[in-house]
Scaffold this motif. Sequence first.
Motif, PDB file in Angstrom:
ATOM      1  N   ILE A  91       2.880  59.084  26.376  1.00 51.83           N
ATOM      2  CA  ILE A  91       3.768  60.055  27.024  1.00 51.83           C
ATOM      3  C   ILE A  91       3.162  61.454  26.982  1.00 51.83           C
ATOM      4  O   ILE A  91       3.305  62.236  27.936  1.00 51.83           O
ATOM      5  N   ARG A  92       2.483  61.790  25.898  1.00 50.19           N
ATOM      6  CA  ARG A  92       1.819  63.096  25.841  1.00 50.19           C
ATOM      7  C   ARG A  92       0.758  63.225  26.929  1.00 50.19           C
ATOM      8  O   ARG A  92       0.447  64.325  27.392  1.00 50.19           O
ATOM      9  N   HIS A 135       7.733  66.673  25.667  1.00 54.65           N
ATOM     10  CA  HIS A 135       6.611  66.194  26.475  1.00 54.65           C
ATOM     11  C   HIS A 135       7.066  65.508  27.761  1.00 54.65           C
ATOM     12  O   HIS A 135       6.225  65.030  28.534  1.00 54.65           O
ATOM     13  N   ARG A 142      12.132  61.724  20.204  1.00 53.13           N
ATOM     14  CA  ARG A 142      10.773  61.920  19.711  1.00 53.13           C
ATOM     15  C   ARG A 142       9.900  62.737  20.667  1.00 53.13           C
ATOM     16  O   ARG A 142       8.988  63.445  20.225  1.00 53.13           O
ATOM     17  N   CYS A 143      10.158  62.593  21.960  1.00 52.28           N
ATOM     18  CA  CYS A 143       9.203  63.101  22.954  1.00 52.28           C
ATOM     19  C   CYS A 143       9.811  64.098  23.939  1.00 52.28           C
ATOM     20  O   CYS A 143       9.243  64.333  25.013  1.00 52.28           O
ATOM     21  N   GLU A 149      15.585  56.810  21.655  1.00 43.53           N
ATOM     22  CA  GLU A 149      14.579  57.167  20.652  1.00 43.53           C
ATOM     23  C   GLU A 149      13.464  58.007  21.265  1.00 43.53           C
ATOM     24  O   GLU A 149      12.962  58.955  20.648  1.00 43.53           O
ATOM     25  N   ILE A 150      13.068  57.676  22.487  1.00 35.68           N
ATOM     26  CA  ILE A 150      12.014  58.439  23.163  1.00 35.68           C
ATOM     27  C   ILE A 150      12.478  59.866  23.440  1.00 35.68           C
ATOM     28  O   ILE A 150      11.720  60.839  23.267  1.00 35.68           O
ATOM     29  N   GLU A 210       4.206  57.454  22.059  1.00 37.99           N
ATOM     30  CA  GLU A 210       4.137  58.916  22.067  1.00 37.99           C
ATOM     31  C   GLU A 210       2.791  59.395  22.596  1.00 37.99           C
ATOM     32  O   GLU A 210       2.724  60.384  23.347  1.00 37.99           O
ATOM     33  N   PHE A 247       5.835  53.257  18.188  1.00 39.00           N
ATOM     34  CA  PHE A 247       6.111  54.570  18.767  1.00 39.00           C
ATOM     35  C   PHE A 247       4.882  55.473  18.737  1.00 39.00           C
ATOM     36  O   PHE A 247       4.793  56.423  19.519  1.00 39.00           O
ATOM     37  N   GLU A 248       3.937  55.172  17.879  1.00 36.59           N
ATOM     38  CA  GLU A 248       2.698  55.956  17.881  1.00 36.59           C
ATOM     39  C   GLU A 248       1.983  55.809  19.215  1.00 36.59           C
ATOM     40  O   GLU A 248       1.547  56.799  19.821  1.00 36.59           O
ATOM     41  N   ASN A 250       3.440  62.443  30.575  1.00 37.26           N
ATOM     42  CA  ASN A 250       4.675  63.237  30.628  1.00 37.26           C
ATOM     43  C   ASN A 250       5.799  62.575  31.414  1.00 37.26           C
ATOM     44  O   ASN A 250       6.821  63.211  31.706  1.00 37.26           O
TER      45      ASN A 250
END
Length: 728
Positions: A646-647, A679, A675-676, A671-672, A643, A639-640, A650
Amino acid sequence: MKTQQIRNQTPMYQLSLEDKDWKSFTNEQAKRTLTLLLGARRFEEAILDLDKRGLVHGPAHSSIGQEGASAGCLAALTPTTKITATHRAHHQVVAKMLHALWARDFDPVQADQLPDDMREITRTLLADILGLKEGWSGGRGGSMHLRNDEVGVVGTQAIVASGMAIGCGTAWAEKVRQSGDLTVAFFGDGAIHQGTAHEALNLAALYDLPMIFFMENNQYSVSMSIEQSTRESELLTRAQGHGIPSIKLNGMNPLAAYRAAEWAAKEISGKRGPVLIQADVYRYYHQSAPYPGSAFGYRSKDEEESWRKQDPVDFLIGELDKRKILDRKSSEHIDSLVQEAVQAAVESCVEGKGSSARIKPDLWPDPATVDNDITGDLGEFEGARFTELQDYAANELDETRLIDVMPRVVAERMAEDESIYVLGEDVANMGGGTVGATKGLMDRFPDRVINTPINENGFCNMAAGMASAGLKPIVELMYSDFMFNATDALLNQIAKMRHLFGGRYPVPLVLRCRIPGTEGYGSQHSMDPSGVFAMFPGWRIVTPATPFDYAGLMNSALRCQDPVLVVEHQSLQKKAGPIPEKLDYHIPFGKARKVAEGNQVTLLTTLTMCELARDTAKEMGVSADILDLRTLSQRDIDFEAIEASIRKTNNVAIVEQSTRGTSIGAFLSDEIQRRCFDHLDQPVKRVVGRWAAPTVSKVLEQAAVAGRSDVEETLREMLADTAQRAAA
């Protein structure tokens, strides 16, 4: 027409004791057998009492009445004998641990109490049954799942026939190590009707495994009699059908079981293969209640009374006294030692008297540890060399097909590690199995590449036993869908073993599962297993999409002390890619591979969809940041990297070929979002197949799974949404 009866040459015997059997039963043997028997009986009585007081959480399957058979059997075998068993195993476990700890100079008639190690292991066994932190498995095993390798209890299983097949793996390990130790798989008459029982019997006979299948025929499966369960009530025929010699005896007589075990050990030593012992016994109480079966109407009080008159404790003490082998006073002294040890165990766990009794509060496990030990800490990777393709110079790499890398990397590891075994259907035939994945291995390692029958649950459970015993099996399922024939072994046993037994025992096993892709194999040969296995966090899951990644991830799988699923897509096997000369590197679990760099959308992919997503985005002129996740076990996903991508973009889509029902995309999407969320410019998109499994029809198969048109449509939607937002 003329018919002639075919007679089976495998013998079935009925054991009857003679006077000389008693005359040769020594005082030492008698004391040991009686101690094992009384240990089991008094422990069971304590459990029953605690259960009546509501202090045993969950079922407590009493074996009172039938303890004589297991005590006699184990007393006749070496202290290093290994056992597996089922949910009704307190008596077998107690007898085994006392026998294993019996010091050479210990004489229970002369002792003031049982030795400290026997008293302590009785305490920790009780603690585990009560669910307490000082138990063998930290209280996770409870009554039905008991394991302590130090005393040869290699696992009891709530699924009644599984221990028979797991025991095959233990016996395999003892055979290849030439330890001389036998494995005894205890089970009940109900288990003999399960398919796994026959798979285990067949495997043990086929591979000449040094094991005793010990059936305690207590007459009932919960409430169903043998006559209600089968047309053929002579249960020895099950062993005979697999070429296994067998013997039947009165299990209420511990000496009969003792002599049968001696016969079995001699039979195995001379003929190399397994035997089956059927001990006819009787449990005095209902399946898991402190009441007799007659209270539930399936047994009569007269029947129960007739069996109680044959009580193995009373019988053995009486016979030993009458035959002047061990006087009654000595027997009573042994009983007092056992009762004191059991009472001390109870008092160590329980405070208060009568209805006010309770478990000592400080003995409960910390609830915060509930998720501990599902998998290991990967400490075994200390010192491992992790590399990626970009770490090599071009002149260090050669183009090689993935199918050629598969046996090559395994061969390198097998040459270094003699504990690695390859097993599965046809793996040693046709020059490398059905697709060439084991090519050349049979020539180099003829004793470690093992063809199995078509009995997936049997050989997967056997592999679990092998892994539990310290070997490293690589199991091949010819097609991923065959996992459903082995769901008990794969998802109920292997996935849960480390956690269930308190994190004390690793499970170093590799499972190779093949997806044929769109090649017309139909709905029972074509699934992606990743989503199903991901629901069981004891498994680690890797999905290599390139030859380089296959070697690195397989090396990590073989180094890992947890079970690892390696998903192999047949459509990728003939594709070539660069690999170094020596395949001695590792790729870590939980590290995604960057397939393409971009800034408009993030695409999360695996297997065949990596290349498809890259090519489609390029053709459409889309700047896509594409990640090959490579690891799909839920707690290992990178996920690191997700993420970070995605940052940057977007926008994200999960791209899978899998059908929707077995997809892992729903988990990833959820989960995304968590977490995101801040973003994301639009909801997470999913490229995934339809609800239906692929069928043989070419057009319907193509429609069932995701393909290029699905990727194109999703990319258009994402870009259109982005453009609309920009215009607004």
